[in-house]
Scaffold this active site. Structure first.
Site, mmCIF file in Angstrom:
data_model
loop_
_atom_site.group_PDB
_atom_site.id
_atom_site.type_symbol
_atom_site.label_atom_id
_atom_site.label_comp_id
_atom_site.label_asym_id
_atom_site.label_seq_id
_atom_site.Cartn_x
_atom_site.Cartn_y
_atom_site.Cartn_z
ATOM 1 N N THR A 85 -21.042 -4.531 12.696
ATOM 2 C CA THR A 85 -21.248 -4.655 11.246
ATOM 3 C C THR A 85 -20.536 -5.928 10.770
ATOM 4 O O THR A 85 -19.642 -6.435 11.460
ATOM 5 C CB THR A 85 -20.652 -3.460 10.476
ATOM 6 O OG1 THR A 85 -19.241 -3.384 10.754
ATOM 7 C CG2 THR A 85 -21.302 -2.144 10.859
ATOM 8 N N LYS A 129 -4.993 -2.603 14.522
ATOM 9 C CA LYS A 129 -4.833 -1.195 14.112
ATOM 10 C C LYS A 129 -6.064 -0.359 14.412
ATOM 11 O O LYS A 129 -7.175 -0.851 14.494
ATOM 12 C CB LYS A 129 -4.653 -1.113 12.588
ATOM 13 C CG LYS A 129 -3.393 -1.678 12.067
ATOM 14 C CD LYS A 129 -3.245 -1.359 10.596
ATOM 15 C CE LYS A 129 -4.174 -2.147 9.704
ATOM 16 N NZ LYS A 129 -3.915 -1.972 8.276
ATOM 17 N N ALA A 167 -28.120 -8.422 12.089
ATOM 18 C CA ALA A 167 -29.469 -8.655 11.556
ATOM 19 C C ALA A 167 -30.165 -7.340 11.209
ATOM 20 O O ALA A 167 -31.103 -7.322 10.413
ATOM 21 C CB ALA A 167 -30.296 -9.446 12.561
ATOM 22 N N THR A 168 -29.725 -6.230 11.816
ATOM 23 C CA THR A 168 -30.389 -4.949 11.538
ATOM 24 C C THR A 168 -29.612 -4.101 10.520
ATOM 25 O O THR A 168 -29.977 -2.959 10.240
ATOM 26 C CB THR A 168 -30.526 -4.123 12.840
ATOM 27 O OG1 THR A 168 -29.244 -4.034 13.459
ATOM 28 C CG2 THR A 168 -31.499 -4.773 13.806
ATOM 29 N N HIS A 215 -7.021 -4.468 -2.870
ATOM 30 C CA HIS A 215 -6.904 -3.162 -2.208
ATOM 31 C C HIS A 215 -5.865 -2.258 -2.866
ATOM 32 O O HIS A 215 -5.359 -1.339 -2.233
ATOM 33 C CB HIS A 215 -6.523 -3.331 -0.734
ATOM 34 C CG HIS A 215 -7.615 -3.879 0.124
ATOM 35 N ND1 HIS A 215 -8.132 -5.147 -0.028
ATOM 36 C CD2 HIS A 215 -8.294 -3.341 1.174
ATOM 37 C CE1 HIS A 215 -9.068 -5.357 0.888
ATOM 38 N NE2 HIS A 215 -9.195 -4.278 1.623
ATOM 39 N N HIS A 238 -16.378 0.757 1.571
ATOM 40 C CA HIS A 238 -15.082 0.092 1.484
ATOM 41 C C HIS A 238 -15.179 -1.261 0.752
ATOM 42 O O HIS A 238 -14.473 -1.512 -0.218
ATOM 43 C CB HIS A 238 -14.513 -0.099 2.899
ATOM 44 C CG HIS A 238 -13.185 -0.777 2.915
ATOM 45 N ND1 HIS A 238 -12.030 -0.157 2.496
ATOM 46 C CD2 HIS A 238 -12.830 -2.040 3.278
ATOM 47 C CE1 HIS A 238 -11.019 -0.997 2.607
ATOM 48 N NE2 HIS A 238 -11.473 -2.151 3.083
HETATM 49 N N1 NAD Z 1 -8.781 -0.956 11.974
HETATM 50 C C1 NAD Z 1 -8.940 -1.868 11.061
HETATM 51 O O1 NAD Z 1 -8.151 -2.770 10.921
HETATM 52 C C2 NAD Z 1 -10.118 -1.787 10.153
HETATM 53 C C3 NAD Z 1 -10.541 -2.927 9.472
HETATM 54 C C4 NAD Z 1 -11.651 -2.824 8.641
HETATM 55 C C5 NAD Z 1 -12.293 -1.607 8.493
HETATM 56 N N2 NAD Z 1 -11.838 -0.514 9.173
HETATM 57 C C6 NAD Z 1 -12.508 0.776 9.009
HETATM 58 O O2 NAD Z 1 -13.868 0.590 9.302
HETATM 59 C C7 NAD Z 1 -14.650 1.491 8.519
HETATM 60 C C8 NAD Z 1 -15.719 0.720 7.834
HETATM 61 O O3 NAD Z 1 -16.399 -0.054 8.769
HETATM 62 P P1 NAD Z 1 -17.945 -0.373 8.639
HETATM 63 O O4 NAD Z 1 -18.230 -0.918 7.307
HETATM 64 O O5 NAD Z 1 -18.292 -1.172 9.826
HETATM 65 O O6 NAD Z 1 -18.582 1.103 8.644
HETATM 66 P P2 NAD Z 1 -19.335 2.021 9.718
HETATM 67 O O7 NAD Z 1 -18.734 1.924 11.044
HETATM 68 O O8 NAD Z 1 -19.444 3.358 9.075
HETATM 69 O O9 NAD Z 1 -20.793 1.360 9.770
HETATM 70 C C9 NAD Z 1 -21.551 1.264 8.598
HETATM 71 C C10 NAD Z 1 -22.988 1.751 8.805
HETATM 72 O O10 NAD Z 1 -23.719 0.777 9.529
HETATM 73 C C11 NAD Z 1 -24.386 1.374 10.640
HETATM 74 N N3 NAD Z 1 -24.485 0.320 11.641
HETATM 75 C C12 NAD Z 1 -23.509 -0.187 12.418
HETATM 76 N N4 NAD Z 1 -23.941 -1.242 13.104
HETATM 77 C C13 NAD Z 1 -25.252 -1.406 12.763
HETATM 78 C C14 NAD Z 1 -26.252 -2.345 13.115
HETATM 79 N N5 NAD Z 1 -25.981 -3.384 13.926
HETATM 80 N N6 NAD Z 1 -27.475 -2.204 12.581
HETATM 81 C C15 NAD Z 1 -27.747 -1.210 11.708
HETATM 82 N N7 NAD Z 1 -26.840 -0.295 11.319
HETATM 83 C C16 NAD Z 1 -25.607 -0.399 11.836
HETATM 84 C C17 NAD Z 1 -23.566 2.569 10.965
HETATM 85 O O11 NAD Z 1 -24.321 3.539 11.625
HETATM 86 C C18 NAD Z 1 -23.114 3.042 9.587
HETATM 87 O O12 NAD Z 1 -24.120 3.813 8.992
HETATM 88 C C19 NAD Z 1 -13.670 2.177 7.589
HETATM 89 O O13 NAD Z 1 -13.385 3.445 8.105
HETATM 90 C C20 NAD Z 1 -12.445 1.297 7.607
HETATM 91 O O14 NAD Z 1 -11.274 2.016 7.370
HETATM 92 C C21 NAD Z 1 -10.774 -0.589 9.993
HETATM 93 ZN ZN ZN Z 2 -10.397 -3.938 3.392
#
Ligand code: NAD
Ligand code: ZN
Length: 383
Positions: free
Chosen positions: A144, A156, A185-186, A271, A285
């Site tokens: 993503t 983390k 892209a998806t 934040h 987020h």
């Molecule tokens: N550890 C860290 O430092 C850190 C940093 C940033 C975010 N996070 C955590 O990450 C989460 C948010 O991450 P996110 O926004 O990636 O959410 P997510 O992992 O829930 O993904 C978002 C959505 O996109 C879909 N998806 C993923 N890759 C895809 C692709 N290539 N094509 C189509 N769909 C796809 C997933 O199925 C989901 O529905 C939160 O829980 C946040 O706390 C952690």
């Molecule tokens: Zn953030």
């Protein structure tokens, strides 16, 4: 050793460990000719069973290519899929991953698992890897925008617990993160916009050139999902520039303070009020962060820290990319005060609130009053 006054023994052990982890941009990661995905961090190939954990949507879009890649390159790969969404960022899923690692016979260092998905999969697999055999290496493949520009350089991981976000977690950076921009892209456009919220934050806290790129190309970048496919963007590659600048900014800020001993973090800009709104409004987020960015810009404007012209540019830039600028909840002054109080508790009793003094410049304040919370709320209601 003896304590000279009490005569009782006392032993102090002190050691330090250098930490290095790499984030590598790549193209055509799933091309069977590309060796990067099968390589073990540090070089060489795995000789033993490995696990790839896929996000459900990633499995749908890319699963057959991933399986083909490893059927050509490594016959001992196993797979498991984790459902998408923050409600699945649970300790139960961490244990499910740990069970699979155990079941297939994952070794202590030679057979690192691969986490392929957004922040949720990264957090769940990262935590499982940090616990299994007291910590094993793993490979991160974020899919993503948020995962590629924000999570990719983080040390983390964490899961939600008893109604609190990231209440359980560890510091356990993977030695290797592979970024292939074509994965996004998806991604649904809403997710792209959410990721752009964090990119905007990075621009505002330290990178005026990144902000200029967003002003000029932002709407197109969202539409093209940062792939630089259009005639206007294919040559100068603003999508790639934006990703590079966002990752640069994030990694330089995190490197200074990887273990978060210093609670004055400019990367936390936007934040402070957003976690409460994100949870209560059940929005993404980056969506909540964008609203937090705008609200804090209003706080700075109201204090005379941020010039009106810069405030207007921020609103125009975020709006141009189709980001939602505020939410009903920013009218609720009591909720905002509670959100501030919550964050103050998280920051060791101080506000440590980063505010903008210009585009690319911040200062920390410790004395935001209830009156200012209310005035900023009125400002964002006029947007
Ligand atoms: N550890 C860290 O430092 C850190 C940093 C940033 C975010 N996070 C955590 O990450 C989460 C948010 O991450 P996110 O926004 O990636 O959410 P997510 O992992 O829930 O993904 C978002 C959505 O996109 C879909 N998806 C993923 N890759 C895809 C692709 N290539 N094509 C189509 N769909 C796809 C997933 O199925 C989901 O529905 C939160 O829980 C946040 O706390 C952690
Ligand atoms: Zn953030």
């Amino acid at each position: 050793m003896k304590d000279t006054t009490t005569g009782l023994g006392r032993w102090v052990l002190r050691t330090s460990q250098e930490v290095q982890f790499e984030v590598l941009e790549t193209v055509d990661l799933l091309d069977p000719e590309n060796p990067q995905l099968r390589q073990v961090p540090g070089g060489g190939e795995a000789h033993g069973p490995r696990l790839t954990v896929l996000d459900e949507a990633v499995d749908e879009f890319f699963g057959s290519r991933v399986r083909k890649y490893f059927s050509v390159n490594d016959s001992s790969m196993s797979y498991m899929t984790i459902p998408a969404g923050d409600e699945h960022k649970t300790i139960e899923n961490v244990l499910r991953v740990a069970s699979r690692l155990n079941e297939i016979g994952t070794e202590r260092s030679g057979t690192p698992p691969i986490a392929m998905g957004g922040g949720v999969v990264q957090d769940v697999v990262g935590m499982a890897a940090s616990l299994y055999r007291r910590g094993i290496p793993y490979v991160r493949v974020p899919t993503t925008l948020l995962g590629q520009i924000d999570g990719s350089v983080s040390a983390k991981n964490g899961v939600n617990f008893e109604g609190f976000r990231n209440r359980l977690g560890t510091f356990h950076p993977p030695p290797l993160t592979l970024i292939d921009r074509s994965f996004i892209a998806t991604l649904p456009i809403r997710q792209i916009r959410s990721g752009m919220g964090e990119v905007l934050k990075m621009a505002l806290i330290k990178d005026p050139e990144l902000f200029r790129l967003l002003e000029q190309f932002g709407p197109m970048l969202v539409e093209e999902r940062l792939q630089d496919t259009g005639t206007q963007t294919s040559k100068s590659e603003p999508g790639r520039q934006v990703m590079h600048r966002a990752i640069n900014g994030m990694s330089s800020e995190l490197q200074k303070n990887l273990w978060e001993k210093d609670l004055l973090r400019i990367v936390d800009y936007g934040h402070t009020f957003s976690p409460t709104v994100e949870m209560k409004a059940r929005i993404l987020h980056g969506e909540a962060v964008t609203m937090g960015i705008v609200y804090c810009a209003a706080l700075a404007l109201n204090r005379g820290l941020l010039p009106q012209e810069d405030y207007s540019r921020i609103i125009a830039c975020a709006g141009g990319m189709g980001l939602q600028l505020t939410h009903e909840m920013f009218k609720d002054v009591d909720l905002l005060k509670r959100a501030l109080a919550d964050t103050v508790r998280h920051r060791g009793g101080s506000q440590h609130l980063a505010l903008l003094t210009g585009i690319g410049q911040t200062t920390f304040v410790e004395d935001i009053t209830a009156r200012e919370v209310e005035q900023a709320s009125q400002i964002v209601q006029r947007i």
